[in-house]
Design a protein around this motif. Structure first.
Motif, PDB file in Angstrom:
ATOM      1  N   ASP A  13       0.834  -1.202   0.000  1.00 39.03           N
ATOM      2  CA  ASP A  13       0.000   0.000   0.000  1.00 39.03           C
ATOM      3  C   ASP A  13       0.873   1.257   0.000  1.00 39.03           C
ATOM      4  N   ARG A  58       1.200   4.146  -2.897  1.00 42.84           N
ATOM      5  CA  ARG A  58       0.931   5.554  -2.585  1.00 42.84           C
ATOM      6  C   ARG A  58       2.144   6.427  -2.876  1.00 42.84           C
ATOM      7  N   LEU A  78       1.629  11.595   4.318  1.00 46.07           N
ATOM      8  CA  LEU A  78       2.032  10.252   3.909  1.00 46.07           C
ATOM      9  C   LEU A  78       3.389   9.898   4.505  1.00 46.07           C
ATOM     10  N   ARG A 121       2.202   6.939  -6.624  1.00 44.22           N
ATOM     11  CA  ARG A 121       1.226   7.977  -7.009  1.00 44.22           C
ATOM     12  C   ARG A 121       1.749   9.363  -6.654  1.00 44.22           C
TER      13      ARG A 121
END
Length: 143
Positions: A62, A66, A124, A69
């Motif tokens: 995950d 991320r 993040l 991206r």
């Protein structure tokens, strides 16, 4: 006495300088973020995590998706800022307020995108470091 036209040109020139400084600041922040993205990618692909951590593989997958991206968004934003910097001087050639407003609206929209991207990346990064930090702490030998 200074004419209205000279005063307006001086104000516009100051706005151009400010917009250029802001876009340089965004670029500087993006360069740092690019280095951090590279570091985080290396961290996530390393073998420093405790293998028996529950859901480790899924979490790492995950985070890697991320980060990818975020890197893609970084590429787009970096290009947009570069194009914007190259076009800022066009304000000085504007002959009316409609043209002037166009550049300012474009700049403000880009500012929102840059700030949002930086905030999202910071969140993040914090999430990944918080997770990684907990796992890495487990690996320290007890004294």
């Amino acid at each position: 006495m200074v004419s209205h036209k000279k005063m307006t040109k001086k104000i516009v020139s100051a706005k151009v300088d400010e917009m250029y400084r802001e876009s340089k600041h965004w670029n500087s922040c993006l360069q740092l973020i690019n280095d951090e993205l590279t570091f985080i990618q290396h961290l996530l692909n390393s073998y420093v995590f405790e293998p028996n951590t529950p859901n480790l593989f899924e979490r790492l997958q995950d985070y890697q998706a991320r980060i990818k991206r975020s890197k893609d968004d970084w590429d787009k934003l970096s290009k947009m800022i570069g194009h914007h910097e190259n076009s800022i001087g066009g304000i000085l050639e504007c002959s009316d307020s409609v043209c002037d407003n166009f550049y300012h609206q474009k700049h403000e929209k880009l500012k929102v995108e840059a700030v949002n991207y930086m905030e999202n990346f910071k969140d993040l990064k914090y999430e990944i470091f918080e997770y990684a930090g907990c796992i890495l702490k487990k690996r320290k030998p007890n004294n």
